[in-house]
Scaffold this motif. Structure first.
Motif, PDB file in Angstrom:
ATOM      1  N   SER A 113       1.007  -1.244  -0.239  1.00 39.66           N
ATOM      2  CA  SER A 113       0.200   0.094   0.000  1.00 39.66           C
ATOM      3  C   SER A 113       0.894   1.078  -0.054  1.00 39.66           C
ATOM      4  CB  SER A 113      -0.645  -0.133   1.114  1.00 39.66           C
ATOM      5  OG  SER A 113      -1.552   1.032   1.032  1.00 39.66           O
ATOM      6  N   SER A 114       1.411   2.058  -1.600  1.00 43.81           N
ATOM      7  CA  SER A 114       1.999   3.071  -1.239  1.00 43.81           C
ATOM      8  C   SER A 114       1.524   4.015  -0.676  1.00 43.81           C
ATOM      9  CB  SER A 114       2.349   3.583  -2.936  1.00 43.81           C
ATOM     10  OG  SER A 114       1.119   3.667  -3.524  1.00 43.81           O
ATOM     11  N   THR A 115       0.238   4.827  -0.757  1.00 44.53           N
ATOM     12  CA  THR A 115       0.085   5.584   0.335  1.00 44.53           C
ATOM     13  C   THR A 115       0.391   5.533   1.402  1.00 44.53           C
ATOM     14  OG1 THR A 115      -2.503   4.454   0.078  1.00 44.53           O
ATOM     15  CG2 THR A 115      -1.858   5.822  -1.856  1.00 44.53           C
ATOM     16  N   MET A 116      -0.275   4.628   2.144  1.00 47.95           N
ATOM     17  CA  MET A 116      -0.113   4.446   3.608  1.00 47.95           C
ATOM     18  C   MET A 116       1.322   3.829   4.223  1.00 47.95           C
ATOM     19  SD  MET A 116      -3.193   5.515   4.488  1.00 47.95           S
ATOM     20  CE  MET A 116      -3.494   5.233   5.851  1.00 47.95           C
ATOM     21  N   GLU A 177      -1.355  15.318  -2.505  1.00 45.33           N
ATOM     22  CA  GLU A 177      -0.815  16.084  -2.331  1.00 45.33           C
ATOM     23  C   GLU A 177      -1.349  17.121  -1.767  1.00 45.33           C
ATOM     24  OE1 GLU A 177       0.963  17.323  -5.926  1.00 45.33           O
ATOM     25  OE2 GLU A 177       2.285  16.467  -6.648  1.00 45.33           O
ATOM     26  N   PRO A 178      -1.069  17.445   0.144  1.00 46.60           N
ATOM     27  CA  PRO A 178       0.316  16.547   0.027  1.00 46.60           C
ATOM     28  C   PRO A 178       0.069  15.178   0.702  1.00 46.60           C
ATOM     29  CG  PRO A 178      -0.333  17.860   2.405  1.00 46.60           C
ATOM     30  CD  PRO A 178      -1.221  17.850   0.354  1.00 46.60           C
ATOM     31  N   ALA A 179       1.357  13.558   0.368  1.00 41.36           N
ATOM     32  CA  ALA A 179       0.859  12.280   0.565  1.00 41.36           C
ATOM     33  C   ALA A 179       0.487  12.049   1.753  1.00 41.36           C
ATOM     34  CB  ALA A 179       1.842  11.889   0.732  1.00 41.36           C
ATOM     35  N   LEU A 180      -0.331  11.334   1.972  1.00 42.37           N
ATOM     36  CA  LEU A 180      -1.122  10.900   2.998  1.00 42.37           C
ATOM     37  C   LEU A 180      -0.252   9.733   4.623  1.00 42.37           C
ATOM     38  CD1 LEU A 180      -4.016   8.671   1.817  1.00 42.37           C
ATOM     39  CD2 LEU A 180      -3.724  10.604   2.095  1.00 42.37           C
ATOM     40  N   VAL A 181       0.955  10.118   4.254  1.00 39.38           N
ATOM     41  CA  VAL A 181       2.163  10.104   5.673  1.00 39.38           C
ATOM     42  C   VAL A 181       3.125  10.832   5.449  1.00 39.38           C
ATOM     43  CG1 VAL A 181       2.243   7.671   4.070  1.00 39.38           C
ATOM     44  CG2 VAL A 181       4.239   9.332   3.222  1.00 39.38           C
ATOM     45  N   LEU A 182       2.769  11.814   5.177  1.00 38.13           N
ATOM     46  CA  LEU A 182       3.296  13.447   5.609  1.00 38.13           C
ATOM     47  C   LEU A 182       2.740  14.197   6.364  1.00 38.13           C
ATOM     48  CD1 LEU A 182       5.636  14.120   2.914  1.00 38.13           C
ATOM     49  CD2 LEU A 182       6.303  12.966   4.638  1.00 38.13           C
ATOM     50  N   GLY A 183       0.911  13.499   6.292  1.00 36.94           N
ATOM     51  CA  GLY A 183      -0.358  14.388   7.397  1.00 36.94           C
ATOM     52  C   GLY A 183      -1.446  15.014   6.517  1.00 36.94           C
ATOM     53  N   GLY A 184      -1.510  14.871   4.636  1.00 32.73           N
ATOM     54  CA  GLY A 184      -1.992  14.973   3.584  1.00 32.73           C
ATOM     55  C   GLY A 184      -3.355  13.789   3.713  1.00 32.73           C
ATOM     56  N   GLU A 185      -4.791  15.127   3.425  1.00 33.08           N
ATOM     57  CA  GLU A 185      -5.947  13.939   4.266  1.00 33.08           C
ATOM     58  C   GLU A 185      -6.103  13.387   2.325  1.00 33.08           C
ATOM     59  OE1 GLU A 185      -8.906  16.301   6.807  1.00 33.08           O
ATOM     60  OE2 GLU A 185      -7.423  18.250   5.443  1.00 33.08           O
ATOM     61  N   ALA A 186      -7.354  12.318   2.853  1.00 34.94           N
ATOM     62  CA  ALA A 186      -7.569  11.189   2.401  1.00 34.94           C
ATOM     63  C   ALA A 186      -9.003  12.200   1.179  1.00 34.94           C
ATOM     64  CB  ALA A 186      -8.501  10.341   2.055  1.00 34.94           C
ATOM     65  N   LYS A 187      -9.159  13.474   0.588  1.00 35.06           N
ATOM     66  CA  LYS A 187      -9.995  14.004   0.339  1.00 35.06           C
ATOM     67  C   LYS A 187      -9.928  14.239  -0.989  1.00 35.06           C
ATOM     68  CE  LYS A 187      -8.162  18.249   2.207  1.00 35.06           C
ATOM     69  NZ  LYS A 187      -9.040  19.190   2.659  1.00 35.06           N
ATOM     70  N   ILE A 188     -10.813  14.862  -1.950  1.00 37.88           N
ATOM     71  CA  ILE A 188     -10.640  14.994  -3.921  1.00 37.88           C
ATOM     72  C   ILE A 188      -9.946  15.795  -4.031  1.00 37.88           C
ATOM     73  CG2 ILE A 188     -13.192  16.256  -3.891  1.00 37.88           C
ATOM     74  CD1 ILE A 188     -11.515  13.725  -6.115  1.00 37.88           C
ATOM     75  N   ARG A 192      -4.364  13.941  -7.163  1.00 40.13           N
ATOM     76  CA  ARG A 192      -4.040  14.771  -8.372  1.00 40.13           C
ATOM     77  C   ARG A 192      -3.826  13.611  -8.695  1.00 40.13           C
ATOM     78  NH1 ARG A 192      -5.148  18.142  -5.972  1.00 40.13           N
ATOM     79  NH2 ARG A 192      -3.434  19.834  -5.439  1.00 40.13           N
ATOM     80  N   LYS A 193      -3.399  13.681 -10.825  1.00 38.49           N
ATOM     81  CA  LYS A 193      -3.627  12.715 -11.499  1.00 38.49           C
ATOM     82  C   LYS A 193      -1.776  12.632 -11.569  1.00 38.49           C
ATOM     83  CE  LYS A 193      -5.824  11.511 -15.439  1.00 38.49           C
ATOM     84  NZ  LYS A 193      -6.452  11.988 -16.965  1.00 38.49           N
ATOM     85  N   LEU A 194      -0.968  11.408 -11.762  1.00 42.79           N
ATOM     86  CA  LEU A 194       0.255  11.552 -11.513  1.00 42.79           C
ATOM     87  C   LEU A 194       1.106  10.562 -12.123  1.00 42.79           C
ATOM     88  CD1 LEU A 194       0.464  12.316  -7.198  1.00 42.79           C
ATOM     89  CD2 LEU A 194       1.071  14.163  -9.182  1.00 42.79           C
ATOM     90  N   HIS A 199       6.034   8.900  -8.323  1.00 42.16           N
ATOM     91  CA  HIS A 199       5.619   9.031  -7.219  1.00 42.16           C
ATOM     92  C   HIS A 199       5.888   7.530  -7.030  1.00 42.16           C
ATOM     93  CE1 HIS A 199       2.928  11.306  -4.858  1.00 42.16           C
ATOM     94  NE2 HIS A 199       2.369  10.320  -5.010  1.00 42.16           N
ATOM     95  N   LEU A 200       5.864   6.185  -6.796  1.00 46.51           N
ATOM     96  CA  LEU A 200       5.618   5.295  -6.229  1.00 46.51           C
ATOM     97  C   LEU A 200       7.181   5.786  -5.767  1.00 46.51           C
ATOM     98  CD1 LEU A 200       3.493   2.717  -7.766  1.00 46.51           C
ATOM     99  CD2 LEU A 200       3.593   3.658  -5.876  1.00 46.51           C
ATOM    100  N   GLN A 201       8.076   5.617  -6.922  1.00 46.76           N
ATOM    101  CA  GLN A 201       9.222   6.006  -6.209  1.00 46.76           C
ATOM    102  C   GLN A 201       9.603   6.412  -4.563  1.00 46.76           C
ATOM    103  OE1 GLN A 201      11.879   4.275  -6.823  1.00 46.76           O
ATOM    104  NE2 GLN A 201      12.712   3.276  -8.715  1.00 46.76           N
ATOM    105  N   LEU A 202       9.090   8.580  -4.754  1.00 42.07           N
ATOM    106  CA  LEU A 202       9.002   9.113  -4.115  1.00 42.07           C
ATOM    107  C   LEU A 202       8.906   8.872  -3.235  1.00 42.07           C
ATOM    108  CD1 LEU A 202       8.983  12.144  -2.808  1.00 42.07           C
ATOM    109  CD2 LEU A 202       6.683  12.036  -3.876  1.00 42.07           C
ATOM    110  N   LEU A 203       7.451   8.257  -3.133  1.00 39.72           N
ATOM    111  CA  LEU A 203       6.065   7.042  -1.738  1.00 39.72           C
ATOM    112  C   LEU A 203       7.427   6.574  -1.704  1.00 39.72           C
ATOM    113  CD1 LEU A 203       2.406   7.047  -2.809  1.00 39.72           C
ATOM    114  CD2 LEU A 203       4.153   8.727  -1.631  1.00 39.72           C
TER     115      LEU A 203
END
Length: 225
Positions: A113-116, A177-188, A192-194, A199-203
Motif C-alpha cells: 500500500s504505497s499511499t499508507m 498532495e500532500p502525501a497521506l504519510v506526510l499528514g495529507g488528507e484523503a479528500k478529492i 492528483r493524476k501523477l 511517484h511510487l519512487q518518491l513515496l
C-alpha cells in the motif's frame, strides 16, 4: 479467445465483479513472455497473450509489465527482510498505486500500500503445480471496494477522481498532495493524476514501509483454524 483463458475465475472478475471489458491493452512481446515463462504462472502469461498489459474496471486495476516496476519494487523492499533465494515481481497495481507482488516460492506474497506506507505479507509456500490455480484465485478475488480509497467522510474517491481528471493511462496513478504519510488528507481536493513510476519512487523514499501482520501465518501459529 481460447477456452483456457476464459476460465471460471476470470469470468467472475470480468462479469460478476464488473471489471471488463479492458479500457487499455498493450500487446506483450514474445521476448517478455519467454523471459517470465519460468518465473510467473503460465496462466498469467496466457492472460497477457489475450489481453496484454491492460487496465480494468475503468482503470481501477491493471495487469502490468513487471520489468517496468522492478526498480520501484527494489526501492520498496530495500530495507525489508525477505526470504532468501526468491525472486519478486510486480504483476498488478491499483489506480492508487497499490502493488501486488508475486514471489517464485510464495506466489502472491505481498501487497504494497504505497499511499499508507504499509506492506501486507502472505508468505504461505506454494505447492508444486498450484501456481496457475493461485493466480486464478488472485484474479477472481479482486473487488472494487477494496481497490478504491475512501475519503475522510467514508466516500469512495475513484469515480470522482476519474470524473475530475479523466481516465488514467498505463503510466499514471491517482495520488495525494500532500502525501497521506506526510499528514495529507484523503479528500478529492488533494487527489492528483501523477506519473506512477516516479511517484511510487518518491513515496518509497519518504520512510521505511511498515511490515504488517501476516494473518494466515498468525492463524496457523495460534491454531485458530
Amino acid at each position: 479467445m481460447s477456452e483456457f483463458i476464459i476460465d471460471e475465475n476470470f469470468e467472475i472478475f470480468y462479469l460478476d465483479e464488473g471489471f471488463g471489458p479492458p479500457i487499455y491493452s498493450e500487446p506483450v512481446s514474445d521476448e517478455i513472455l519467454n523471459k517470465f515463462k519460468t518465473k510467473l504462472p503460465n496462466q498469467l502469461l496466457e492472460y497477457w497473450k489475450v489481453f496484454g498489459f491492460s487496465g480494468w474496471g475503468n482503470g481501477l486495476f491493471w495487469l502490468v509489465n513487471p520489468e517496468e516496476y522492478q526498480d520501484v519494487l527494489d526501492a520498496w523492499l530495500e530495507n525489508i527482510e525477505t526470504p532468501p533465494h526468491e525472486e519478486y515481481f510486480v504483476i498488478a497495481r491499483s489506480a492508487f498505486g497499490d502493488l501486488d507482488i508475486w514471489g517464485t516460492i510464495h506466489g502472491h506474497c505481498f501487497t504494497i500500500s504505497s499511499t499508507m506506507n504499509q506492506i501486507f505479507p502472505s508468505m504461505e509456500e506454494m505447492n508444486i503445480g498450484e501456481e496457475d490455480l493461485l493466480l486464478r484465485i488472485f484474479i477472481s478475488s479482486q473487488e472494487k471496494r477494496f481497490l478504491d480509497i475512501k475519503d475522510f467522510k467514508n466516500k469512495s474517491l475513484f469515480d470522482r477522481a476519474v470524473k475530475k481528471y479523466g481516465e488514467l493511462t498505463k503510466n499514471e496513478m491517482f495520488g495525494f498532495e500532500p502525501a497521506l504519510v506526510l499528514g495529507g488528507e484523503a479528500k478529492i481536493e488533494n487527489v492528483r493524476k501523477l506519473p506512477i513510476i516516479s511517484h511510487l519512487q518518491l513515496l518509497a523514499s519518504l520512510d521505511t514501509p511498515r511490515m504488517m501482520l501476516d494473518i494466515g501465518k498468525y492463524v496457523d501459529e495460534q491454531g485458530l483454524e
